[in-house]
Design an enzyme around this catalytic site. Structure first.
Site, PDB file in Angstrom:
ATOM      1  N   TYR A  78       1.380  -7.345   7.706  1.00 47.13           N
ATOM      2  CA  TYR A  78       2.398  -7.678   6.706  1.00 47.13           C
ATOM      3  C   TYR A  78       3.611  -8.348   7.372  1.00 47.13           C
ATOM      4  O   TYR A  78       4.148  -9.336   6.861  1.00 47.13           O
ATOM      5  CB  TYR A  78       2.801  -6.377   6.011  1.00 47.13           C
ATOM      6  CG  TYR A  78       3.718  -6.497   4.821  1.00 47.13           C
ATOM      7  CD1 TYR A  78       3.245  -6.912   3.575  1.00 47.13           C
ATOM      8  CD2 TYR A  78       5.068  -6.137   4.917  1.00 47.13           C
ATOM      9  CE1 TYR A  78       4.085  -6.973   2.471  1.00 47.13           C
ATOM     10  CE2 TYR A  78       5.912  -6.187   3.817  1.00 47.13           C
ATOM     11  CZ  TYR A  78       5.407  -6.598   2.597  1.00 47.13           C
ATOM     12  OH  TYR A  78       6.248  -6.658   1.503  1.00 47.13           O
ATOM     13  N   ALA A  79       4.036  -7.813   8.519  1.00 48.61           N
ATOM     14  CA  ALA A  79       5.178  -8.402   9.227  1.00 48.61           C
ATOM     15  C   ALA A  79       4.871  -9.837   9.645  1.00 48.61           C
ATOM     16  O   ALA A  79       5.730 -10.736   9.522  1.00 48.61           O
ATOM     17  CB  ALA A  79       5.533  -7.561  10.445  1.00 48.61           C
ATOM     18  N   GLY A 116       2.083 -12.874  -9.427  1.00 50.77           N
ATOM     19  CA  GLY A 116       2.118 -11.410  -9.278  1.00 50.77           C
ATOM     20  C   GLY A 116       3.174 -10.774 -10.154  1.00 50.77           C
ATOM     21  O   GLY A 116       3.871  -9.844  -9.742  1.00 50.77           O
ATOM     22  N   ALA A 117       3.285 -11.257 -11.401  1.00 51.27           N
ATOM     23  CA  ALA A 117       4.432 -10.881 -12.241  1.00 51.27           C
ATOM     24  C   ALA A 117       4.104  -9.829 -13.294  1.00 51.27           C
ATOM     25  O   ALA A 117       4.836  -9.664 -14.263  1.00 51.27           O
ATOM     26  CB  ALA A 117       5.017 -12.137 -12.901  1.00 51.27           C
ATOM     27  N   SER A 169      10.229 -10.475   3.605  1.00 47.54           N
ATOM     28  CA  SER A 169      10.501  -9.028   3.617  1.00 47.54           C
ATOM     29  C   SER A 169      11.335  -8.679   4.841  1.00 47.54           C
ATOM     30  O   SER A 169      11.266  -9.348   5.878  1.00 47.54           O
ATOM     31  CB  SER A 169       9.186  -8.260   3.689  1.00 47.54           C
ATOM     32  OG  SER A 169       9.421  -6.893   3.972  1.00 47.54           O
ATOM     33  N   ALA A 197       2.718 -11.892   8.204  1.00 48.83           N
ATOM     34  CA  ALA A 197       2.671 -12.732   6.998  1.00 48.83           C
ATOM     35  C   ALA A 197       4.083 -13.052   6.509  1.00 48.83           C
ATOM     36  O   ALA A 197       4.396 -14.208   6.175  1.00 48.83           O
ATOM     37  CB  ALA A 197       1.875 -12.025   5.897  1.00 48.83           C
ATOM     38  N   LYS A 198       4.950 -12.028   6.469  1.00 47.08           N
ATOM     39  CA  LYS A 198       6.289 -12.239   5.905  1.00 47.08           C
ATOM     40  C   LYS A 198       7.178 -13.064   6.847  1.00 47.08           C
ATOM     41  O   LYS A 198       8.087 -13.763   6.396  1.00 47.08           O
ATOM     42  CB  LYS A 198       6.933 -10.886   5.573  1.00 47.08           C
ATOM     43  CG  LYS A 198       6.224 -10.135   4.442  1.00 47.08           C
ATOM     44  CD  LYS A 198       6.147 -10.939   3.152  1.00 47.08           C
ATOM     45  CE  LYS A 198       5.708 -10.103   1.964  1.00 47.08           C
ATOM     46  NZ  LYS A 198       5.574 -10.890   0.718  1.00 47.08           N
ATOM     47  N   VAL A 217      -3.955 -15.634  -6.326  1.00 45.82           N
ATOM     48  CA  VAL A 217      -3.262 -16.590  -5.453  1.00 45.82           C
ATOM     49  C   VAL A 217      -3.990 -16.866  -4.144  1.00 45.82           C
ATOM     50  O   VAL A 217      -3.613 -17.765  -3.399  1.00 45.82           O
ATOM     51  CB  VAL A 217      -1.806 -16.152  -5.154  1.00 45.82           C
ATOM     52  CG1 VAL A 217      -0.949 -16.181  -6.414  1.00 45.82           C
ATOM     53  CG2 VAL A 217      -1.764 -14.781  -4.491  1.00 45.82           C
TER      54      VAL A 217
HETATM   55  P1  NDP Z   1       3.888  -4.676  -6.699  1.00 48.17           P
HETATM   56  O1  NDP Z   1       2.694  -4.153  -5.992  1.00 48.17           O
HETATM   57  O2  NDP Z   1       4.622  -3.776  -7.634  1.00 48.17           O
HETATM   58  O3  NDP Z   1       3.532  -6.025  -7.498  1.00 48.17           O
HETATM   59  C1  NDP Z   1       2.778  -7.048  -6.893  1.00 48.17           C
HETATM   60  C2  NDP Z   1       1.980  -7.751  -7.962  1.00 48.17           C
HETATM   61  O4  NDP Z   1       1.200  -8.787  -7.317  1.00 48.17           O
HETATM   62  C3  NDP Z   1       1.002  -6.812  -8.675  1.00 48.17           C
HETATM   63  O5  NDP Z   1       1.030  -7.034 -10.058  1.00 48.17           O
HETATM   64  C4  NDP Z   1      -0.329  -7.218  -8.065  1.00 48.17           C
HETATM   65  O6  NDP Z   1      -1.419  -7.004  -8.931  1.00 48.17           O
HETATM   66  C5  NDP Z   1      -0.115  -8.700  -7.842  1.00 48.17           C
HETATM   67  N1  NDP Z   1      -1.107  -9.252  -6.931  1.00 48.17           N
HETATM   68  C6  NDP Z   1      -1.703  -8.686  -5.848  1.00 48.17           C
HETATM   69  N2  NDP Z   1      -2.594  -9.503  -5.299  1.00 48.17           N
HETATM   70  C7  NDP Z   1      -2.585 -10.638  -6.046  1.00 48.17           C
HETATM   71  C8  NDP Z   1      -3.317 -11.841  -6.008  1.00 48.17           C
HETATM   72  N3  NDP Z   1      -4.250 -12.077  -5.056  1.00 48.17           N
HETATM   73  N4  NDP Z   1      -3.070 -12.801  -6.929  1.00 48.17           N
HETATM   74  C9  NDP Z   1      -2.148 -12.583  -7.894  1.00 48.17           C
HETATM   75  N5  NDP Z   1      -1.428 -11.451  -8.003  1.00 48.17           N
HETATM   76  C10 NDP Z   1      -1.646 -10.482  -7.088  1.00 48.17           C
HETATM   77  O7  NDP Z   1       4.873  -5.233  -5.562  1.00 48.17           O
HETATM   78  P2  NDP Z   1       6.453  -5.462  -5.500  1.00 48.17           P
HETATM   79  O8  NDP Z   1       6.997  -5.843  -6.817  1.00 48.17           O
HETATM   80  O9  NDP Z   1       7.021  -4.308  -4.770  1.00 48.17           O
HETATM   81  O10 NDP Z   1       6.488  -6.699  -4.488  1.00 48.17           O
HETATM   82  C11 NDP Z   1       6.563  -8.046  -4.919  1.00 48.17           C
HETATM   83  C12 NDP Z   1       6.721  -8.918  -3.692  1.00 48.17           C
HETATM   84  O11 NDP Z   1       7.875  -8.521  -2.969  1.00 48.17           O
HETATM   85  C13 NDP Z   1       5.561  -8.839  -2.707  1.00 48.17           C
HETATM   86  O12 NDP Z   1       5.344 -10.096  -2.117  1.00 48.17           O
HETATM   87  C14 NDP Z   1       6.072  -7.864  -1.671  1.00 48.17           C
HETATM   88  O13 NDP Z   1       5.434  -8.027  -0.433  1.00 48.17           O
HETATM   89  C15 NDP Z   1       7.540  -8.244  -1.625  1.00 48.17           C
HETATM   90  N6  NDP Z   1       8.406  -7.210  -1.107  1.00 48.17           N
HETATM   91  C16 NDP Z   1       8.504  -5.970  -1.710  1.00 48.17           C
HETATM   92  C17 NDP Z   1       9.334  -5.007  -1.193  1.00 48.17           C
HETATM   93  C18 NDP Z   1       9.472  -3.651  -1.794  1.00 48.17           C
HETATM   94  O14 NDP Z   1      10.168  -2.802  -1.193  1.00 48.17           O
HETATM   95  N7  NDP Z   1       8.898  -3.353  -2.949  1.00 48.17           N
HETATM   96  C19 NDP Z   1      10.135  -5.264   0.022  1.00 48.17           C
HETATM   97  C20 NDP Z   1       9.966  -6.581   0.560  1.00 48.17           C
HETATM   98  C21 NDP Z   1       9.137  -7.515   0.015  1.00 48.17           C
HETATM   99  P3  NDP Z   1      -2.259  -5.613  -8.803  1.00 48.17           P
HETATM  100  O15 NDP Z   1      -1.305  -4.493  -9.013  1.00 48.17           O
HETATM  101  O16 NDP Z   1      -3.299  -5.744  -9.872  1.00 48.17           O
HETATM  102  O17 NDP Z   1      -2.831  -5.615  -7.399  1.00 48.17           O
END
Ligand code: NDP
Length: 252
Positions: A154-155, A13-14, A142, A157-158, A64
């Site tokens: 979400y809670a 998810g990068a 999270s 899962a995390k 994923v």
């Molecule tokens: P973003 O939504 O900015 O980024 C998440 C990325 O994961 C996106 O590029 C998304 O792609 C990708 N993604 C989604 N589904 C899949 C999949 N099935 N396979 C591969 N990639 C996938 O999220 P954040 O950067 O904010 O969050 C990153 C992580 O941190 C997550 O796990 C989130 O739950 C966790 N987190 C975030 C917080 C926050 O405040 N932002 C707080 C706590 C935890 P696309 O956009 O195309 O869907």
């Protein structure tokens, strides 16, 4: 000599947000980074940023939630770069609603993307790590693991991520594999911007409200989380395993 010279990292998810910041930081500190996201196209921007800064990255399409797609990503990393030393389980989604309104599809999507995915990617990446007797796994939990209104899926899962982390620490420690999690609070990304808009606020307004409830007086940046992940993936943290580190500016 950089911190991660000779190491190969996978970050899921990068394409954006915390995952992109982590991929860029690991690459800046010497790692070769497999930048995973739903499609390779989506991951290209992060690879371009890595390359522009003098690092090495490869964009790989990987959903994923799909075991075959996960296995293909790990195989690609091994074939192209010879090892998988660091795994950052970052991909995640939200589908918020109150219990009485939440549909089964939103429950399933969040559990599958945020929890089952971690089982799948760890299972695939642990094979080369065990063989090499070396590995660092960091997964995204999270603040919501402590409970958050409207996020029962979400809670759960995390919180599950923390259980996987505590368990894999026990199973994989003997192979010199460290398994930890980070649990961010409010981090300004597309994910929290979407939440703000869904509840009727502009992202800046929502961030201001969150800042006022945060002891350190601001919301987090993706780099705040990336820095902690890089530490947990480094040799400096080699006696830390099975832990969840909260990165939340002091919120309870
Ligand atoms: P973003 O939504 O900015 O980024 C998440 C990325 O994961 C996106 O590029 C998304 O792609 C990708 N993604 C989604 N589904 C899949 C999949 N099935 N396979 C591969 N990639 C996938 O999220 P954040 O950067 O904010 O969050 C990153 C992580 O941190 C997550 O796990 C989130 O739950 C966790 N987190 C975030 C917080 C926050 O405040 N932002 C707080 C706590 C935890 P696309 O956009 O195309 O869907």
């Amino acid at each position: 000599m950089s911190r991660f010279d000779g190491r190969v990292a996978i970050v899921t998810g990068a394409a954006q947000g915390i995952g992109a910041a982590t991929a860029r930081l690991l690459a800046a500190q010497g790692a070769t980074v497999v930048v995973g996201d739903l499609t390779a196209d989506r991951a290209h921007g992060t690879v371009e940023a890595i390359t522009a800064a003098g690092g090495t990255g490869l964009a790989v399409g990987c959903d994923v939630t799909d075991g075959e797609s996960v296995n293909a990503m790990v195989t690609t990393a091994l074939e192209r770069f010879g090892s998988v030393d660091i795994l950052v389980n970052n991909a995640g989604i939200t589908r918020d609603d109150l219990l009485y309104k939440m549909g089964r599809a939103d429950w399933d999507a969040v559990i599958s993307t945020n929890l089952t995915s971690i089982f799948l990617v760890c299972q695939a990446a642990a094979v080369p790590m065990v063989k090499a007797k070396y590995g660092k796994i960091v997964s995204l939990s999270s603040q919501s693991a402590r409970g958050n209104r409207g996020q029962v899926n979400y809670a759960a899962a995390k919180a599950g991520v923390q259980g996987i982390t505590a368990t894999l620490c026990q199973e994989l420690g003997r192979y010199n594999i460290n398994v930890n999690a980070v649990a961010p609070g409010y981090i300004a990304t597309a994910m929290t911007d979407a939440t703000a808009e869904r509840v009727g606020f502009r992202p800046e307004e929502y961030q201001k409200m969150a800042s006022e409830q945060t002891p350190i007086g601001r919301v987090g940046k993706p780099e705040d989380v990336a820095n902690a992940i890089a530490f947990l993936a480094s040799e400096e943290a080699s006696y830390i395993t099975g832990q969840t580190l909260y990165i939340n500016g002091g919120v309870r």
